[in-house]
Design a protein around this motif. Structure first.
Motif, PDB file in Angstrom:
ATOM      1  N   PRO A 168     -22.351  44.196 -23.220  1.00 33.79           N
ATOM      2  CA  PRO A 168     -21.003  44.529 -23.699  1.00 33.79           C
ATOM      3  C   PRO A 168     -20.049  44.622 -22.511  1.00 33.79           C
ATOM      4  O   PRO A 168     -20.317  45.326 -21.544  1.00 33.79           O
ATOM      5  CB  PRO A 168     -21.202  45.890 -24.375  1.00 33.79           C
ATOM      6  N   ASN A 191     -15.522  43.546 -26.505  1.00 31.98           N
ATOM      7  CA  ASN A 191     -15.398  44.794 -27.259  1.00 31.98           C
ATOM      8  C   ASN A 191     -14.346  44.654 -28.355  1.00 31.98           C
ATOM      9  O   ASN A 191     -13.590  43.674 -28.396  1.00 31.98           O
ATOM     10  CB  ASN A 191     -15.021  45.931 -26.306  1.00 31.98           C
ATOM     11  N   ARG A 199     -14.168  49.504 -27.912  1.00 27.40           N
ATOM     12  CA  ARG A 199     -15.487  50.013 -28.255  1.00 27.40           C
ATOM     13  C   ARG A 199     -16.496  48.880 -28.453  1.00 27.40           C
ATOM     14  O   ARG A 199     -16.127  47.726 -28.674  1.00 27.40           O
ATOM     15  CB  ARG A 199     -15.416  50.876 -29.514  1.00 27.40           C
ATOM     16  N   THR A 200     -17.757  49.229 -28.407  1.00 23.72           N
ATOM     17  CA  THR A 200     -18.836  48.249 -28.533  1.00 23.72           C
ATOM     18  C   THR A 200     -18.792  47.559 -29.894  1.00 23.72           C
ATOM     19  O   THR A 200     -18.713  48.222 -30.938  1.00 23.72           O
ATOM     20  CB  THR A 200     -20.207  48.943 -28.381  1.00 23.72           C
ATOM     21  N   SER A 222     -26.167  48.235 -21.081  1.00 24.69           N
ATOM     22  CA  SER A 222     -25.038  49.008 -21.603  1.00 24.69           C
ATOM     23  C   SER A 222     -24.437  49.911 -20.523  1.00 24.69           C
ATOM     24  O   SER A 222     -24.994  50.048 -19.423  1.00 24.69           O
ATOM     25  CB  SER A 222     -25.471  49.841 -22.809  1.00 24.69           C
ATOM     26  N   THR A 223     -23.312  50.531 -20.852  1.00 21.33           N
ATOM     27  CA  THR A 223     -22.559  51.332 -19.884  1.00 21.33           C
ATOM     28  C   THR A 223     -22.074  52.623 -20.507  1.00 21.33           C
ATOM     29  O   THR A 223     -21.609  52.636 -21.651  1.00 21.33           O
ATOM     30  CB  THR A 223     -21.332  50.540 -19.371  1.00 21.33           C
ATOM     31  N   ARG A 230     -11.313  51.366 -22.104  1.00 26.94           N
ATOM     32  CA  ARG A 230     -12.738  51.185 -22.416  1.00 26.94           C
ATOM     33  C   ARG A 230     -13.366  52.570 -22.556  1.00 26.94           C
ATOM     34  O   ARG A 230     -13.018  53.497 -21.820  1.00 26.94           O
ATOM     35  CB  ARG A 230     -13.400  50.405 -21.278  1.00 26.94           C
ATOM     36  N   ASP A 233     -20.287  52.881 -24.211  1.00 31.54           N
ATOM     37  CA  ASP A 233     -20.886  52.091 -25.285  1.00 31.54           C
ATOM     38  C   ASP A 233     -21.492  52.991 -26.358  1.00 31.54           C
ATOM     39  O   ASP A 233     -21.812  54.158 -26.114  1.00 31.54           O
ATOM     40  CB  ASP A 233     -21.979  51.186 -24.710  1.00 31.54           C
ATOM     41  N   ARG A 234     -21.653  52.423 -27.529  1.00 32.19           N
ATOM     42  CA  ARG A 234     -22.310  53.147 -28.628  1.00 32.19           C
ATOM     43  C   ARG A 234     -23.822  53.141 -28.346  1.00 32.19           C
ATOM     44  O   ARG A 234     -24.581  52.331 -28.897  1.00 32.19           O
ATOM     45  CB  ARG A 234     -22.002  52.466 -29.953  1.00 32.19           C
ATOM     46  N   LEU A 238     -26.960  51.050 -30.047  1.00 33.36           N
ATOM     47  CA  LEU A 238     -27.583  50.003 -29.233  1.00 33.36           C
ATOM     48  C   LEU A 238     -29.069  50.285 -29.031  1.00 33.36           C
ATOM     49  O   LEU A 238     -29.898  49.368 -29.038  1.00 33.36           O
ATOM     50  CB  LEU A 238     -26.879  49.909 -27.873  1.00 33.36           C
TER      51      LEU A 238
END
Length: 403
Positions: A168, A191, A199-200, A222-223, A230, A233-234, A238
């Motif tokens: 992402p 995103n 968002r993711t 992911s981050t 930004r 990430d969800r 994930l």
């Protein structure tokens, strides 16, 4: 000074004075004993004199500091400059051996003990910061990007057919280059904009997995920590996707240890799905010089596998720096810093909101990002399509990159 030496000292100086000195020495030794017994960060920080006594005791356990020692091999801890030796507290051998950065060195019991204790204390701090089920970690003398590369290279042996890393999008060069350096093709997933937040796109991630084939994907990368608009990430979703498709999951948690929300996301992700490793920077989270990171995870065997992938011995400087810092702060001091950061962030948000309003702009509403703020950017009376994080242009605004 041991007990026998103190008794001998009583023949030279008044015994009552010597006993006072002996009691003071035992106070230092008791703190060291608790550290060795528990392997945890002390609740109250140590004085610098206790830290220096401890490091001195470790140093005399290394062969390069043995009295009368004359080393003739290639790894004897030779240092030409006394200033350099003092800078490193005469802990010259580094950490690990050629086959494992976590291995004990026969010629350096003190440096090996330093390495083991640092990893143990850092593990305790990760748990204290919110990832309570983390099983193992180690400090590596590389910054976040190269540490991510080490994780990817370790996964290569488990997934030899893989060519891609699903990622992402996050606009930071180091994490992008980490994937390329490891020899993989980043598959960038854009995103989605929800309100002011990026968002993711979970549906797009799953489509990519199905399109490429799970066996061809090394991992999802992911981050957590990122610049507004930004947001993290969800991670939970994930992690569930990775578990569903049996794909490894590596999290870039560069400056997330300082954020209880980022750490909570990692903890929850591991609980409901799959997270194989998460990587965080030492300088960003512990206020030490640049050049170190922590690689952590929920499967001790996999984290050991990563440590064995590191080629050769390694510098002990990052381990030494973070151990000194955490012993000086203590767990209580570190928790206080975490609490203060939240307060400062809230204050900064309020003040920036006022400042933006005064100039006909607005602070972006990014409640899912607990460490970065962004504002709208206006051109005359018309709003520009561009929004930028306060953190992305610190030289123009004079505002710190993060709180």
């Amino acid at each position: 000074m041991n007990e026998e030496n103190f008794r001998l000292s009583e023949k030279i100086v008044s015994s009552s004075y010597v006993r006072q000195g002996s009691q003071a020495r035992r106070s230092h030794e008791q703190l060291i004993r608790h550290l060795l017994e528990q392997g945890k960060c002390p609740e109250e920080g140590w004085s610098e004199s206790t830290v220096e006594l401890f490091l001195s005791e470790l140093a005399v356990m290394d062969s390069n500091n043995f009295l009368g020692n004359c080393g003739v091999g290639e790894r004897e801890g030779r240092v030409a400059s006394g200033l350099v030796a003092r800078r490193h507290y005469r802990l010259i051998h580094g950490i690990g051996r050629s086959g494992d950065i976590a291995a004990v060195q026969p010629k350096a019991a003190g440096s090996s003990l330093l390495n083991k204790l640092t990893n143990s204390v850092v593990l305790d701090i990760l748990k204290l910061s919110g990832v309570r089920s983390v099983a193992s970690c180690f400090v590596v003398p590389m910054a976040t990007g190269m540490s991510l590369t080490l994780c990817f290279l370790t996964l290569r042996h488990r997934r030899p057919k893989a060519r891609f890393i699903v990622w992402p999008r996050i606009d930071q060069k180091s994490c992008f280059k980490a994937m390329i350096t490891a020899g993989y093709e980043p598959v960038v997933v854009e995103n989605v904009l929800e309100g002011d937040e990026l968002r993711t796109d979970l549906e797009a991630v799953e489509r990519k997995i199905e399109e490429l084939g799970a066996e061809n994907i090394l991992c999802v990368h992911s981050t957590t920590s990122c610049f507004a608009p930004r947001v993290p990430d969800r991670l939970e979703e994930l992690a569930v996707l990775c578990s569903k498709h049996d794909i490894p999951h590596v999290v870039n948690n560069a400056y997330g240890v300082q954020s209880s929300k980022c750490m909570h996301l990692i903890q929850q992700g591991s609980r409901v799905g799959r997270i194989d490793a998460f990587v965080q920077s030492l300088d960003k989270n512990f206020m030490v010089p640049v050049g170190g990171a922590i690689i952590a995870g929920f499967n001790e065997a996999f984290i050991q596998e990563i440590s064995k992938m590191y080629p050769g011995r390694a510098s002990a400087s990052p381990s030494l720096d973070v151990l000194i810092t955490l012993l000086t702060l203590g767990a209580g001091g570190y928790k206080k810093l975490l609490s203060e950061r939240k307060e400062v962030y809230s204050h900064l948000a309020e003040e920036l909101k006022t400042l933006a309003s005064a100039h006909g702009e607005r602070l972006l509403h990014t409640p899912h990002n607990p460490i970065s703020l962004g504002s709208s950017r206006w051109a005359g009376s018309r709003p520009s399509a561009d929004t930028r994080s306060v953190a992305s242009c610190p030289t123009r605004t004079g505002i710190p990159v993060r709180t």
